[in-house]
Design a protein around this motif. Structure first.
Motif, PDB file in Angstrom:
ATOM      1  N   UNK A 242       0.952  -1.098  -0.008  1.00 47.92           N
ATOM      2  CA  UNK A 242       0.066   0.173   0.073  1.00 47.92           C
ATOM      3  C   UNK A 242       0.862   1.270  -0.097  1.00 47.92           C
ATOM      4  N   UNK A 243       2.011   1.307   0.719  1.00 43.80           N
ATOM      5  CA  UNK A 243       2.979   2.289   0.718  1.00 43.80           C
ATOM      6  C   UNK A 243       3.541   2.387  -0.539  1.00 43.80           C
ATOM      7  N   UNK A 244       3.866   1.497  -1.275  1.00 42.47           N
ATOM      8  CA  UNK A 244       4.448   1.659  -2.425  1.00 42.47           C
ATOM      9  C   UNK A 244       3.525   2.316  -3.696  1.00 42.47           C
ATOM     10  N   UNK A 245       2.245   1.644  -3.457  1.00 44.05           N
ATOM     11  CA  UNK A 245       1.310   2.194  -4.208  1.00 44.05           C
ATOM     12  C   UNK A 245       0.956   3.800  -4.033  1.00 44.05           C
ATOM     13  N   UNK A 246       0.851   4.094  -2.795  1.00 43.00           N
ATOM     14  CA  UNK A 246       0.778   5.492  -2.582  1.00 43.00           C
ATOM     15  C   UNK A 246       1.917   6.406  -2.976  1.00 43.00           C
ATOM     16  N   UNK A 247       3.074   5.766  -2.972  1.00 40.79           N
ATOM     17  CA  UNK A 247       4.233   6.537  -3.318  1.00 40.79           C
ATOM     18  C   UNK A 247       4.359   6.650  -4.823  1.00 40.79           C
ATOM     19  N   UNK A 248       3.638   5.672  -5.791  1.00 41.80           N
ATOM     20  CA  UNK A 248       3.600   5.652  -7.092  1.00 41.80           C
ATOM     21  C   UNK A 248       2.340   6.917  -7.589  1.00 41.80           C
ATOM     22  N   UNK A 249       1.469   7.021  -6.760  1.00 46.84           N
ATOM     23  CA  UNK A 249       0.409   7.997  -7.004  1.00 46.84           C
ATOM     24  C   UNK A 249       0.883   9.410  -6.486  1.00 46.84           C
ATOM     25  N   UNK A 250       2.193   9.609  -5.974  1.00 47.87           N
ATOM     26  CA  UNK A 250       2.688  10.666  -5.570  1.00 47.87           C
ATOM     27  C   UNK A 250       1.996  11.352  -4.562  1.00 47.87           C
ATOM     28  N   UNK A 251       1.512  10.616  -3.611  1.00 51.89           N
ATOM     29  CA  UNK A 251       1.081  10.982  -2.327  1.00 51.89           C
ATOM     30  C   UNK A 251       1.841  10.652  -1.210  1.00 51.89           C
ATOM     31  N   UNK A 252       1.766  11.354   0.142  1.00 49.30           N
ATOM     32  CA  UNK A 252       2.736  11.325   1.305  1.00 49.30           C
ATOM     33  C   UNK A 252       2.509  10.187   1.895  1.00 49.30           C
ATOM     34  N   UNK A 253       3.567   9.597   2.490  1.00 54.85           N
ATOM     35  CA  UNK A 253       3.658   8.288   3.062  1.00 54.85           C
ATOM     36  C   UNK A 253       4.229   8.529   4.554  1.00 54.85           C
ATOM     37  N   UNK A 254       3.667   8.009   5.622  1.00 61.30           N
ATOM     38  CA  UNK A 254       4.216   8.164   7.065  1.00 61.30           C
ATOM     39  C   UNK A 254       4.672   6.803   7.511  1.00 61.30           C
ATOM     40  N   UNK A 255       5.516   6.680   8.147  1.00 60.04           N
ATOM     41  CA  UNK A 255       6.161   5.393   8.799  1.00 60.04           C
ATOM     42  C   UNK A 255       6.406   5.725  10.429  1.00 60.04           C
ATOM     43  N   UNK A 256       5.967   4.945  11.218  1.00 63.22           N
ATOM     44  CA  UNK A 256       6.057   4.898  12.713  1.00 63.22           C
ATOM     45  C   UNK A 256       7.589   4.123  12.820  1.00 63.22           C
ATOM     46  N   UNK A 257       8.500   4.649  13.321  1.00 63.50           N
ATOM     47  CA  UNK A 257       9.932   4.052  13.586  1.00 63.50           C
ATOM     48  C   UNK A 257       9.897   3.118  14.756  1.00 63.50           C
ATOM     49  N   UNK A 258      10.639   2.192  14.790  1.00 67.22           N
ATOM     50  CA  UNK A 258      10.615   1.539  16.058  1.00 67.22           C
ATOM     51  C   UNK A 258      12.018   0.984  16.182  1.00 67.22           C
TER      52      UNK A 258
END
Length: 367
Positions: A242-258
């Motif tokens: 889903x994150x890769x698809x969002x990037x391909x749509x030029x949308x922002x992606x956020x991830x929570x680090x751990x």
């Protein structure tokens, strides 16, 4: 959309070898789904990238028969259908090349003038991941966003429940037709979700339940929203797709680090490390990076103090803005040699102290 138009669009959607991208190309050439199914084969072969294999099953009569049966189901179950060219089709999804030509909907979804964010992650969410997800939705509630997810175990249902708790709209994107629900244990949440949002799918009532459906529906989760947030993920998983698809749509992606030793943080850490996601350490990173603006009436009243105490990093940003008049978030971070996520949090504190104010385009200026 008339009944006949829907019937032919369903029939075209039913044809093997013709996906959403090809269907849109054929409709653009012929003018409508009905015109596609009534056009001569030799004329369709003139279209770029349309060959004999694409058209192999196009003119088979079974597609209209199947469409008639599905149309009956749609009418009996009072399902709303949005055509990709209609005004009621979700605006952000319209800009995705592989978005479905037909989107099926139940509930009371209202997307007008709304912020939409997708929250995804592992089905085996940890206690800390669940707590962060709940805190995220609670702190973003003041912006009245629509929370989109996949209605699956773990992160998905945590996000939906958090949205309901905070009286926010929430949308479940399903990997099957609207005649069933998966997982069955989540059936108890359906009525409340439909009262405060609803469900989207592009699958028919006759579609077989298949694991690959989950990957296909992820494009809808990513396409509906202005940003996708990954709470937790192992090294591989559907949320990373889903994150890769969002990037391909030029949308922002956020991830929570751990922690690097946590298996359920590996995927998020990799997204950040590979610069495919913003690091999300506090919920308010989201509205700052997306430049959400609160309505004036809902903003807290801030009484400007005569003497305001600033810490060292706040003073650094203050003096920079004093020289620059106004500046974008990214440039503030670069010139102050600070991470964007940290600058976003600092600027929020400074806004609450009455020192800075946000402007359109992610600009900030001193008050």
């Amino acid at each position: 959309m008339s009944e006949d138009q829907l019937l032919y669009a369903l029939a075209l959607q039913h044809v093997p070898n013709i996906g959403d991208i090809m269907a849109k190309r054929l409709i653009a050439y012929c003018g409508s789904a009905e015109a596609v199914l009534k056009e001569k084969r030799q004329n369709l072969l003139k279209i770029d990238n349309v060959g004999a294999i694409t058209l192999k099953h196009l003119f088979e009569t079974e597609h209209l028969k199947a469409a008639e049966a599905e149309l009956k189901f749609i009418q009996e179950e009072n399902i709303k259908v949005s055509y990709f060219e209609s005004e009621d089709y979700p605006e952000k999804l319209k800009h995705c090349i592989d978005a479905p030509i037909l989107l099926f909907e139940t509930g009371n979804i209202n997307l007008k003038q709304q912020h939409l964010i997708s929250i995804v992650g592992t089905r085996k969410i940890t206690t800390s991941g669940m707590a962060f997800c709940e805190q995220l939705v609670e702190e973003l509630a003041v912006f009245d966003p629509v929370i989109v997810s996949g209605f699956a175990y773990g992160t998905d249902i945590t996000a939906h429940k958090a949205a309901l708790k905070n009286k926010l709209q929430t949308i479940g994107c399903l990997a099957h037709g609207l005649n069933q629900i998966y997982p069955k244990v989540h059936k108890k949440y359906m009525a409340e979700v439909e009262q405060n949002g609803g469900f989207f799918t592009d699958f028919w009532s006759t579609d077989a339940f298949d694991r690959n459906n989950f990957l296909k529906r992820n494009r809808i989760i990513a396409g509906l929203s202005e940003a996708t947030i990954v709470i937790e993920s192992a090294e591989k998983g559907g949320s990373l797709v889903t994150a890769d698809i969002a990037n391909s749509y030029n949308r922002d992606v956020f991830a929570v680090p751990g922690r690097t030793t946590d298996m359920q943080s590996t995927g998020c850490n990799n997204l950040i490390k590979q610069q495919r996601a913003h690091m999300l350490t506090t919920p308010l990173d989201v509205p700052y990076i997306l430049n959400w603006q609160l309505e004036e009436a809902s903003k807290p009243v801030i009484q400007k103090q005569l003497f305001i105490e600033l810490d060292d990093t706040e003073k650094l940003i203050y003096h920079y803005l004093k020289n620059e008049d106004k500046q974008q978030l990214d440039m503030i971070a670069i010139n102050c040699n600070l991470p964007i996520f940290k600058v976003a949090s600092i600027l929020l504190n400074m806004e609450l102290k009455g020192v800075v104010r946000p402007l359109p385009g992610k600009f900030f200026e001193l008050i």
